[in-house]
Enzyme design. Structure first.
Site, PDB file in Angstrom:
ATOM      1  N   SER A   1     -10.808  -0.044   3.119  1.00 28.46           N
ATOM      2  CA  SER A   1      -9.694  -0.171   4.490  1.00 28.46           C
ATOM      3  C   SER A   1      -9.204   0.904   4.914  1.00 28.46           C
ATOM      4  O   SER A   1      -8.746   1.704   4.258  1.00 28.46           O
ATOM      5  CB  SER A   1      -8.738  -1.220   4.175  1.00 28.46           C
TER       6      SER A   1
ATOM      7  N   ARG B   1       0.944  -1.346   0.098  1.00 28.46           N
ATOM      8  CA  ARG B   1       0.172  -0.245  -0.084  1.00 28.46           C
ATOM      9  C   ARG B   1       0.954   1.508   0.022  1.00 28.46           C
ATOM     10  O   ARG B   1       0.554   2.184   0.567  1.00 28.46           O
ATOM     11  CB  ARG B   1      -0.881   0.136   1.111  1.00 28.46           C
TER      12      ARG B   1
ATOM     13  N   GLU C   1      -4.435   4.064   6.034  1.00 30.86           N
ATOM     14  CA  GLU C   1      -4.088   3.783   4.408  1.00 30.86           C
ATOM     15  C   GLU C   1      -4.896   4.974   3.635  1.00 30.86           C
ATOM     16  O   GLU C   1      -4.331   5.276   2.596  1.00 30.86           O
ATOM     17  CB  GLU C   1      -5.015   2.620   4.135  1.00 30.86           C
TER      18      GLU C   1
HETATM   19  P1  FAD Z   1      -8.226   8.930  -5.397  1.00 29.54           P
HETATM   20  O1  FAD Z   1      -8.767   8.606  -3.990  1.00 29.54           O
HETATM   21  O2  FAD Z   1      -8.820   9.976  -6.086  1.00 29.54           O
HETATM   22  O3  FAD Z   1      -6.883   9.501  -4.909  1.00 29.54           O
HETATM   23  C1  FAD Z   1      -6.003   8.546  -3.641  1.00 29.54           C
HETATM   24  C2  FAD Z   1      -4.598   9.271  -3.900  1.00 29.54           C
HETATM   25  O4  FAD Z   1      -3.909   9.402  -4.990  1.00 29.54           O
HETATM   26  C3  FAD Z   1      -4.585  10.912  -3.366  1.00 29.54           C
HETATM   27  O5  FAD Z   1      -3.480  11.229  -2.669  1.00 29.54           O
HETATM   28  C4  FAD Z   1      -4.522  11.673  -4.830  1.00 29.54           C
HETATM   29  O6  FAD Z   1      -3.969  12.956  -4.620  1.00 29.54           O
HETATM   30  C5  FAD Z   1      -3.514  10.343  -5.723  1.00 29.54           C
HETATM   31  N1  FAD Z   1      -3.871  10.624  -7.112  1.00 29.54           N
HETATM   32  C6  FAD Z   1      -4.803  10.242  -7.662  1.00 29.54           C
HETATM   33  N2  FAD Z   1      -4.945  10.228  -9.127  1.00 29.54           N
HETATM   34  C7  FAD Z   1      -3.541  10.595  -9.331  1.00 29.54           C
HETATM   35  C8  FAD Z   1      -2.872  10.695 -10.233  1.00 29.54           C
HETATM   36  N3  FAD Z   1      -3.120  10.665 -11.673  1.00 29.54           N
HETATM   37  N4  FAD Z   1      -1.344  11.419 -10.192  1.00 29.54           N
HETATM   38  C9  FAD Z   1      -0.782  11.326  -8.872  1.00 29.54           C
HETATM   39  N5  FAD Z   1      -1.623  11.218  -7.835  1.00 29.54           N
HETATM   40  C10 FAD Z   1      -3.028  10.714  -8.090  1.00 29.54           C
HETATM   41  N6  FAD Z   1      -7.421  -0.269  -2.558  1.00 29.54           N
HETATM   42  C11 FAD Z   1      -6.561  -1.561  -2.723  1.00 29.54           C
HETATM   43  O7  FAD Z   1      -5.412  -1.306  -2.721  1.00 29.54           O
HETATM   44  N7  FAD Z   1      -7.247  -2.712  -2.664  1.00 29.54           N
HETATM   45  C12 FAD Z   1      -8.364  -3.048  -2.260  1.00 29.54           C
HETATM   46  O8  FAD Z   1      -9.011  -4.068  -2.385  1.00 29.54           O
HETATM   47  C13 FAD Z   1      -9.398  -1.763  -2.380  1.00 29.54           C
HETATM   48  N8  FAD Z   1     -10.784  -2.050  -1.898  1.00 29.54           N
HETATM   49  C14 FAD Z   1     -11.542  -0.744  -1.740  1.00 29.54           C
HETATM   50  C15 FAD Z   1     -12.937  -1.061  -1.836  1.00 29.54           C
HETATM   51  C16 FAD Z   1     -13.686   0.069  -1.520  1.00 29.54           C
HETATM   52  C17 FAD Z   1     -15.247  -0.042  -1.326  1.00 29.54           C
HETATM   53  C18 FAD Z   1     -13.168   1.324  -1.658  1.00 29.54           C
HETATM   54  C19 FAD Z   1     -14.207   2.759  -1.432  1.00 29.54           C
HETATM   55  C20 FAD Z   1     -11.972   1.736  -1.540  1.00 29.54           C
HETATM   56  C21 FAD Z   1     -10.898   0.549  -1.881  1.00 29.54           C
HETATM   57  N9  FAD Z   1      -9.511   0.647  -2.050  1.00 29.54           N
HETATM   58  C22 FAD Z   1      -8.721  -0.432  -2.214  1.00 29.54           C
HETATM   59  C23 FAD Z   1      -9.100   2.000  -1.938  1.00 29.54           C
HETATM   60  C24 FAD Z   1      -9.036   2.643  -3.426  1.00 29.54           C
HETATM   61  O9  FAD Z   1     -10.205   2.136  -4.288  1.00 29.54           O
HETATM   62  C25 FAD Z   1      -7.741   2.725  -4.194  1.00 29.54           C
HETATM   63  O10 FAD Z   1      -6.733   3.257  -3.394  1.00 29.54           O
HETATM   64  C26 FAD Z   1      -7.758   3.280  -5.439  1.00 29.54           C
HETATM   65  O11 FAD Z   1      -6.640   3.029  -6.150  1.00 29.54           O
HETATM   66  C27 FAD Z   1      -8.130   4.899  -5.415  1.00 29.54           C
HETATM   67  O12 FAD Z   1      -8.147   5.410  -6.764  1.00 29.54           O
HETATM   68  P2  FAD Z   1      -8.931   6.925  -6.804  1.00 29.54           P
HETATM   69  O13 FAD Z   1      -8.708   7.296  -8.400  1.00 29.54           O
HETATM   70  O14 FAD Z   1     -10.297   6.731  -6.283  1.00 29.54           O
HETATM   71  O15 FAD Z   1      -7.972   7.723  -6.265  1.00 29.54           O
HETATM   72  N1  EPU Z   2     -11.211 -10.278  10.002  1.00 27.93           N
HETATM   73  C1  EPU Z   2     -11.935 -10.018  11.360  1.00 27.93           C
HETATM   74  N2  EPU Z   2     -12.840  -9.198  11.335  1.00 27.93           N
HETATM   75  C2  EPU Z   2     -13.608  -8.701  10.189  1.00 27.93           C
HETATM   76  C3  EPU Z   2     -13.120  -8.788   9.043  1.00 27.93           C
HETATM   77  C4  EPU Z   2     -11.811  -9.715   8.721  1.00 27.93           C
HETATM   78  O1  EPU Z   2     -11.417 -10.509  12.297  1.00 27.93           O
HETATM   79  O2  EPU Z   2     -14.659  -7.906  10.365  1.00 27.93           O
HETATM   80  C5  EPU Z   2     -10.134 -11.158   9.871  1.00 27.93           C
HETATM   81  C6  EPU Z   2     -10.523 -12.534   9.451  1.00 27.93           C
HETATM   82  O3  EPU Z   2      -9.688 -13.465   9.992  1.00 27.93           O
HETATM   83  C7  EPU Z   2      -9.977 -12.604   7.810  1.00 27.93           C
HETATM   84  C8  EPU Z   2      -8.805 -11.531   8.026  1.00 27.93           C
HETATM   85  O4  EPU Z   2      -9.124 -10.572   8.959  1.00 27.93           O
HETATM   86  O5  EPU Z   2      -9.552 -13.737   7.375  1.00 27.93           O
HETATM   87  C9  EPU Z   2      -8.666 -10.958   6.741  1.00 27.93           C
HETATM   88  O6  EPU Z   2      -9.802 -10.049   6.249  1.00 27.93           O
HETATM   89  P1  EPU Z   2      -9.910 -10.026   4.631  1.00 27.93           P
HETATM   90  O7  EPU Z   2      -9.625 -11.146   4.110  1.00 27.93           O
HETATM   91  O8  EPU Z   2     -11.126  -9.371   4.418  1.00 27.93           O
HETATM   92  O9  EPU Z   2      -8.752  -8.522   4.258  1.00 27.93           O
HETATM   93  P2  EPU Z   2      -8.366  -7.620   5.144  1.00 27.93           P
HETATM   94  O10 EPU Z   2      -6.926  -7.733   5.448  1.00 27.93           O
HETATM   95  O11 EPU Z   2      -9.216  -7.198   5.938  1.00 27.93           O
HETATM   96  C10 EPU Z   2      -7.189  -6.658   2.926  1.00 27.93           C
HETATM   97  C11 EPU Z   2      -7.015  -5.477   2.170  1.00 27.93           C
HETATM   98  C12 EPU Z   2      -8.104  -5.051   1.153  1.00 27.93           C
HETATM   99  C13 EPU Z   2      -8.320  -6.347   0.256  1.00 27.93           C
HETATM  100  C14 EPU Z   2      -8.407  -7.671   0.872  1.00 27.93           C
HETATM  101  C15 EPU Z   2      -8.520  -8.760   0.077  1.00 27.93           C
HETATM  102  C16 EPU Z   2      -5.665  -3.915   3.560  1.00 27.93           C
HETATM  103  C17 EPU Z   2      -5.551  -2.792   4.483  1.00 27.93           C
HETATM  104  N3  EPU Z   2      -6.840  -4.315   3.106  1.00 27.93           N
HETATM  105  O12 EPU Z   2      -8.113  -6.720   3.578  1.00 27.93           O
HETATM  106  O13 EPU Z   2      -8.022  -4.024   0.588  1.00 27.93           O
HETATM  107  O14 EPU Z   2      -9.343  -5.939  -0.770  1.00 27.93           O
HETATM  108  O15 EPU Z   2      -7.526  -7.882   1.946  1.00 27.93           O
HETATM  109  O16 EPU Z   2      -6.820  -8.948  -0.468  1.00 27.93           O
HETATM  110  O17 EPU Z   2      -4.555  -4.539   3.058  1.00 27.93           O
HETATM  111  C18 EPU Z   2      -8.423  -1.562   0.681  1.00 27.93           C
HETATM  112  O18 EPU Z   2      -7.181  -1.462   0.658  1.00 27.93           O
HETATM  113  O19 EPU Z   2      -9.097  -0.452   0.994  1.00 27.93           O
HETATM  114  C19 EPU Z   2      -8.788  -2.922   0.881  1.00 27.93           C
HETATM  115  C20 EPU Z   2     -10.324  -3.048   0.858  1.00 27.93           C
END
Ligand code: FAD
Ligand code: EPU
Length: 337
Positions: A237, A163, A333
């Site tokens: 997250s 991240r 994050e």
């Molecule tokens: P923004 O929120 O618009 O920007 C994020 C940051 O990047 C800001 O600091 C911004 O200034 C900068 N930025 C954006 N675009 C540019 C650019 N073109 N050039 C330079 N800087 C830039 N993230 C994960 O890694 N894994 C996940 O599984 C995941 N699941 C998610 C689930 C949900 C429901 C939500 C709401 C978010 C999740 N995220 C996850 C976080 C997020 O989706 C990612 O970090 C995504 O890449 C953000 O993209 P954005 O375009 O919305 O960025």
């Molecule tokens: N768990 C709990 N309570 C909960 C949820 C999860 O105890 O409410 C425990 C469970 O044991 C589970 C473990 O946490 O097995 C891991 O949970 P999960 O698989 O949902 O993954 P996470 O670590 O919570 C991360 C990323 C997600 C990504 C998923 C799948 C981070 C900070 N988050 O979540 O990314 O989608 O793994 O790979 O690394 C994001 O970055 O915004 C994001 C959603």
């Protein structure tokens, strides 16, 4: 350029933030023109993709927001095994992934349904289900806001980590990522090592999964756990999973035998922050219009009327509570603006 423009639909917490100036970037010339204008002297500038990883603290952003909207995907033959796919920063991430999956190009199917735009994907080296963007990254092109030059960043220059990248640390806010090149497999092997993917594939009755099956399975898993920002404001997250030394983990395990941690290569263990937050009693808890999601303790939600500061204070309470209970520091994050 638009003045006093609301960003309510441009941040997934759904906060009604007003920006003093918003410039939609359809191509490089929009940034170059802005750079030559008097507005450039304004101190504050920020780049916004889909706003899915941002928390605005205040309801007024007194600066210029560059809203990324440049479009274009081009696919070129790279070698016998790979295609090079060049994608403009303003393309939406998930439709791009779905297009690649449908074309049979592999490598990003495990990142299906992550919200946001392509330009932000290297910013925090997005990851899910065993894959990170660094695994398919070739290079990116960025615009240096200080001197107006175009710069190519190879993978090594980006300093990708969990991240994290140089764009989230030392170069934060200094470069606009304009496009990203990925190397995708022409003859992909589906990656379904994660237990929950295997369970979902078996529920779907798929025994020899292809990348499209993995993409569907992950879509189902994510829909069942994560709130849809269109229905319930959130930024995924809120905190990173903390990485601790193995000896720290061993100590915690003695005290909390069911603690969840994943051993990494170098004597470190990645703890599940969701488990720590849940164990500290926060899962499903709501204070006013802010809460911890009922299905995923790592996701903080806005029930509608919360301000950025309400969300931030709530997050800091969780941070303190986890520190007091486990001695572990949770680092956000989400980008705090
Ligand atoms: P923004 O929120 O618009 O920007 C994020 C940051 O990047 C800001 O600091 C911004 O200034 C900068 N930025 C954006 N675009 C540019 C650019 N073109 N050039 C330079 N800087 C830039 N993230 C994960 O890694 N894994 C996940 O599984 C995941 N699941 C998610 C689930 C949900 C429901 C939500 C709401 C978010 C999740 N995220 C996850 C976080 C997020 O989706 C990612 O970090 C995504 O890449 C953000 O993209 P954005 O375009 O919305 O960025
Ligand atoms: N768990 C709990 N309570 C909960 C949820 C999860 O105890 O409410 C425990 C469970 O044991 C589970 C473990 O946490 O097995 C891991 O949970 P999960 O698989 O949902 O993954 P996470 O670590 O919570 C991360 C990323 C997600 C990504 C998923 C799948 C981070 C900070 N988050 O979540 O990314 O989608 O793994 O790979 O690394 C994001 O970055 O915004 C994001 C959603």
């Amino acid at each position: 350029m638009r003045r006093n423009f609301t960003l309510k639909t441009f941040n997934t917490f759904g906060l009604d933030v007003m920006a003093a100036y918003v410039v939609t970037v359809n191509d490089l010339s929009d940034i170059e023109r802005l750079r030559k204008s008097g507005y450039w002297q304004l101190d504050k500038k920020m780049i916004l993709g889909g706003g899915s990883n941002c928390l605005f603290l205040d309801d007024y952003y007194e600066g210029i927001v560059l809203l990324m909207n440049n479009k274009g995907v081009s696919i070129q033959d790279y070698d016998a095994d790979f295609v090079k796919v060049s994608v403009a920063a303003g393309e939406d991430w998930t439709p791009f992934v779905q297009r690649m999956v449908a074309a049979g190009y592999g490598g990003i199917e495990n990142l299906t349904l992550i919200p946001g735009k392509v330009g932000a994907s290297p910013m925090q080296n997005i990851g899910a289900y065993g894959v990170e963007i660094k695994d398919v990254f070739l290079r990116l092109q960025a615009f240096d806001l200080e001197n107006g030059k175009l710069v190519d960043f190879e993978a090594a220059d980006c300093e990708f980590g969990y991240r994290s990248s140089v764009f989230k640390t030392t170069l934060k806010g200094k470069f606009v990522i304009l496009s990203v090149d990925f190397l995708l497999h022409k003859h992909p092997q589906a990656n379904f090592q994660y237990g929950s993917i295997r369970e979902e594939l078996s529920r779907l009755g798929v025994s020899q999964p292809e990348i499209v099956d993995v993409s569907v399975a992950i879509t189902n898993i994510r829909r069942s756990k994560l709130p849809d920002p269109l229905q319930l404001g959130n930024a995924g997250s809120f905190f990173k999973n903390p990485v601790v030394h193995r000896l720290v983990f061993d100590d915690l395990k003695r005290e909390f035998p069911d603690i969840v941690g994943y051993p990494e290569k170098t004597n470190t263990v990645k703890l599940a922050a969701a488990w720590l937050i849940e164990k500290a009693g926060w899962k499903g808890r709501r204070v006013g219009d802010v809460g911890v999601h009922k299905n995923q303790a790592l996701v903080i939600v806005n029930y509608g009327g919360a301000t950025g500061r309400d969300i931030f204070s709530f997050a800091m309470e969780i941070q303190q509570s986890v520190r007091e209970t486990f001695g572990i520091h949770l680092e956000p994050e989400v980008n705090i603006i």
